[in-house]
Design an enzyme around this catalytic site. Structure first.
Site, PDB file in Angstrom:
ATOM      1  N   HIS A 138      -3.532 -14.136 -80.756  1.00 51.47           N
ATOM      2  CA  HIS A 138      -3.788 -13.908 -82.169  1.00 51.47           C
ATOM      3  C   HIS A 138      -4.983 -14.794 -82.543  1.00 51.47           C
ATOM      4  O   HIS A 138      -5.160 -15.875 -81.967  1.00 51.47           O
ATOM      5  CB  HIS A 138      -2.531 -14.341 -82.936  1.00 51.47           C
ATOM      6  CG  HIS A 138      -2.534 -14.055 -84.403  1.00 51.47           C
ATOM      7  ND1 HIS A 138      -3.292 -14.769 -85.297  1.00 51.47           N
ATOM      8  CD2 HIS A 138      -1.843 -13.146 -85.137  1.00 51.47           C
ATOM      9  CE1 HIS A 138      -3.052 -14.309 -86.522  1.00 51.47           C
ATOM     10  NE2 HIS A 138      -2.189 -13.319 -86.447  1.00 51.47           N
ATOM     11  N   ASP A 215       2.004 -20.965 -79.107  1.00 54.29           N
ATOM     12  CA  ASP A 215       2.112 -20.232 -80.370  1.00 54.29           C
ATOM     13  C   ASP A 215       3.402 -19.431 -80.306  1.00 54.29           C
ATOM     14  O   ASP A 215       3.483 -18.408 -79.635  1.00 54.29           O
ATOM     15  CB  ASP A 215       0.890 -19.318 -80.537  1.00 54.29           C
ATOM     16  CG  ASP A 215       1.017 -18.403 -81.755  1.00 54.29           C
ATOM     17  OD1 ASP A 215       2.024 -18.501 -82.474  1.00 54.29           O
ATOM     18  OD2 ASP A 215       0.095 -17.598 -81.969  1.00 54.29           O
ATOM     19  N   GLN A 218       5.841 -15.481 -82.818  1.00 54.34           N
ATOM     20  CA  GLN A 218       6.510 -14.205 -82.567  1.00 54.34           C
ATOM     21  C   GLN A 218       7.731 -14.361 -81.648  1.00 54.34           C
ATOM     22  O   GLN A 218       8.346 -13.362 -81.276  1.00 54.34           O
ATOM     23  CB  GLN A 218       5.530 -13.198 -81.942  1.00 54.34           C
ATOM     24  CG  GLN A 218       4.349 -12.855 -82.808  1.00 54.34           C
ATOM     25  CD  GLN A 218       4.700 -12.005 -84.028  1.00 54.34           C
ATOM     26  OE1 GLN A 218       5.777 -11.429 -84.110  1.00 54.34           O
ATOM     27  NE2 GLN A 218       3.787 -11.931 -84.980  1.00 54.34           N
ATOM     28  N   LYS A 241       8.084 -15.390 -90.931  1.00 51.17           N
ATOM     29  CA  LYS A 241       8.360 -14.351 -89.930  1.00 51.17           C
ATOM     30  C   LYS A 241       9.795 -14.424 -89.418  1.00 51.17           C
ATOM     31  O   LYS A 241      10.206 -13.615 -88.589  1.00 51.17           O
ATOM     32  CB  LYS A 241       7.389 -14.484 -88.751  1.00 51.17           C
ATOM     33  CG  LYS A 241       5.944 -14.154 -89.089  1.00 51.17           C
ATOM     34  CD  LYS A 241       5.120 -14.053 -87.825  1.00 51.17           C
ATOM     35  CE  LYS A 241       3.631 -14.278 -88.067  1.00 51.17           C
ATOM     36  NZ  LYS A 241       2.984 -13.161 -88.732  1.00 51.17           N
ATOM     37  N   CYS A 381      -5.153  -8.996 -86.132  1.00 51.57           N
ATOM     38  CA  CYS A 381      -5.668 -10.347 -85.851  1.00 51.57           C
ATOM     39  C   CYS A 381      -5.754 -10.608 -84.358  1.00 51.57           C
ATOM     40  O   CYS A 381      -5.576 -11.760 -83.914  1.00 51.57           O
ATOM     41  CB  CYS A 381      -4.835 -11.422 -86.543  1.00 51.57           C
ATOM     42  SG  CYS A 381      -4.793 -11.244 -88.334  1.00 51.57           S
TER      43      CYS A 381
END
Lengths: 425, 147
Positions: A138, A215, A218, A241, A381
């Site tokens: 991303h 990261d 997600q 999220k 993104c």
């Protein structure tokens, strides 16, 4: 429709007030855009409201009762969130605005090391050093590292992606070398759904002496995540999220590293002693939390963690895995549809990105919207990743615990309807 | 379904058979514009002869709305004076910002009146304006080059 045993009960939708509203032309909402942001259960909304109605005050300052209770709520939330990701030391949880800010915190702390004296020397990067990322990042986990390289003269390198949408590990022993200062990678791709072999990469990076940033924006919402198991140094995620409020994110970091790192954003709350000439800073996490923090949001995020814990992250992951298998099969039946990402649900989350011959994703998204189906269109993104797959834009359906098999039937039917509308079938 | 109000036949026709597409010589200015939210892009050239827009040529990638709008735009501005074309551009911008509340003037906007349905969808207005913004930019650069 036969319910698969792994699925969570459909009544779960009732916890999410927004999912009962109607959209265009009175159609029921089918929300397939949780990769962008998730919807919030009443339990989270109630927790935020209760905080504002009963305990609202600025935390870590003031000696009145409300200030005391607000601080307790805030620090209690930190403990809940730390526990949720398997962190044993609550001081390792730093509140930020979102995952993007968490990653920038690390990147700016590294460049600030150049002017922070010898105590920060282990974070110095410069010419000859390498920062390693992946082609599936991303922008939030790519641009901050590009910028760090620009500021410091370090070199940006990256893992490629295979045609199947997996990380190309064939060059790993060359990519991770004695010049590698930091490896930044996604845990689960926000486009492909691919889950990376984090432990394998982290072990090699650690052996090379590199810092490892994950990261997890997600992954933390969708699968059980334990920071102790992953072997990384930093982990970033966003509250919004994972059923929580917007405006709050987390940077988890190993305490010994955080304690040696220079601050990113400076100001009130993060100081120890301030004189006109110079200032000393608090230990972590306060060092990285300048200003009055996002308190009600922290309380809301802790309520989201409680909600997820009560369901069980194993069950959430199993639910999404079953939906993903079903969705992949439904989409594979559609002629002219090309999936971007692994075609099986193995090591893969519920993010289904695809292109449809002759129907631009914007136009496809418009038809779906007309049917009440909310998806994301564009490059999500992750522009370099789209370039890698010669896709100018994709349509992305991203699933969460409140989605159902009929939602995926509606998606597949909607894609076929768009094909009819634009006359491609 | 409301889709037909956005995707009027005129728009779909321009999308399938865009007018004036392809990059041509000569030109005084070339620009590259993108819509960063979706990645749609256009490379566009303007050729002026005196005060007249002699040619607009372009290559573009994008959704039906952005493609059709560039095509309609080229029809509208080629052969016009810069001043008249800018007036049409302003009229189109006003239409796009109207959220469907104004009755477009077909004498001025010709095929571009078909985009009135698009103006009801804020997320798509940028698509419809991509080609126009590129044309405006290229034209002002061409004028700068000339002066």
């Amino acid at each position: 429709m036969v319910a698969l045993p792994a699925l969570l009960p459909e009544e779960l939708k009732k916890d999410f007030p927004i999912l009962s509203r109607t959209v265009r032309g009175g159609r029921p909402l089918i929300y397939l855009d949780s990769g962008a942001t998730s919807q919030k259960p009443r339990q989270v909304l109630d927790a935020e409201r209760e905080f504002y109605e009963q305990r609202n005050a600025a935390v870590h300052r003031g000696a009145h009762l409300l200030a005391e209770e607000a601080t307790e709520a805030f620090e209690g939330a930190r403990a809940t969130i730390a526990h949720f990701i398997g962190a044993t030391d609550v001081r390792e949880v730093v509140f930020t605005k979102n995952a993007t800010e968490s990653i920038n915190l690390v990147a700016y702390s590294l460049s600030n090391a150049a002017t922070s004296g010898s105590s920060a020397s282990r974070f110095l990067v410069g010419p000859g050093d390498e920062i390693l990322v992946t082609e599936m990042e991303h922008h939030a986990n790519l641009v901050p590292w590009q910028q760090l390289c620009q500021r410091t003269g370090a070199t940006l390198r990256w893992f490629g992606v295979t045609d199947e949408g997996r990380l190309d590990l064939s060059q790993i022993d060359e990519l991770i070398n004695e010049r590698t200062k930091l490896v930044a990678m996604t845990h689960q791709s926000n486009v492909l759904g691919t889950v990376l072999p984090v432990q394998e990469i982290a072990a090699k990076a650690r052996a090379a002496g590199a810092l490892i940033v994950l990261d997890a924006a997600q992954s933390v919402p969708h699968i059980p995540v334990d920071v102790a198991d992953l072997g990384v140094d930093f982990l970033a995620f966003s509250g919004h999220k994972m059923l929580g409020p917007s405006g709050i994110g987390v940077l988890w970091g190993r305490y010994d590293l955080l304690a040696a790192m220079p601050p990113f954003i400076t100001g009130g709350s993060m100081i120890e002693v301030v004189r006109m000439e110079a200032t000393t800073f608090m230990p972590p996490p306060q060092r990285f939390e300048a200003g009055v923090p996002m308190t009600a949001q922290a309380v809301g995020l802790a309520a989201a963690c409680d909600y997820l814990t009560e369901l069980g992250m194993d069950r959430v992951a199993a639910h999404e895995h079953a939906l993903t298998e079903y969705g992949l099969a439904k989409l594979a039946e559609i002629p002219g549809l090309r999936l971007i990402g692994p075609s099986t649900a193995e090591s893969r989350g519920g993010t289904l990105a695809f292109v449809v011959d002759g129907v631009h994703s914007h136009d496809l998204g418009q038809v779906l919207d007309e049917l009440g189906i909310a998806v994301r269109v564009g490059h999500h993104c992750a522009w370099p990743l789209h370039r890698r797959f010669q896709a100018q834009a994709t349509t992305r359906a991203s699933l969460y615990l409140y989605n159902t098999l009929p939602d995926l039937d509606a998606l597949a039917d909607g894609v076929r309807e768009a094909q009819k509308f634009f006359g491609t079938v | 379904m409301q889709l037909e109000s956005m995707y009027q036949e005129i728009i779909l026709d321009h999308y399938r058979r865009p007018h004036h597409k392809g990059l041509r010589e000569p030109y005084e200015a070339e620009v590259h514009h993108v819509n960063p939210t979706c990645g749609d892009e256009v490379t566009l050239r303007v050729h002026l002869v005196g005060d007249v827009i002699e040619d607009v040529s372009y290559e573009s990638l994008g959704c039906s709305i952005s493609q059709a709008s560039a095509s309609v735009m080229s029809d509208l501005v080629i052969g016009k004076s810069v001043k008249d074309a800018m007036t049409i551009g302003d009229e189109f911008l006003a239409l796009m910002q109207s959220r469907g509340s104004v009755e477009p003037d077909e004498d001025v906007l010709e095929d571009a009146v078909a985009f009135v349905g698009v103006s009801k969808y804020p997320a798509r207005i940028k698509c419809a304006l991509l080609g126009w913004m590129a044309w405006k930019d290229a034209t002002s650069r061409a004028l700068e080059t000339a002066s």
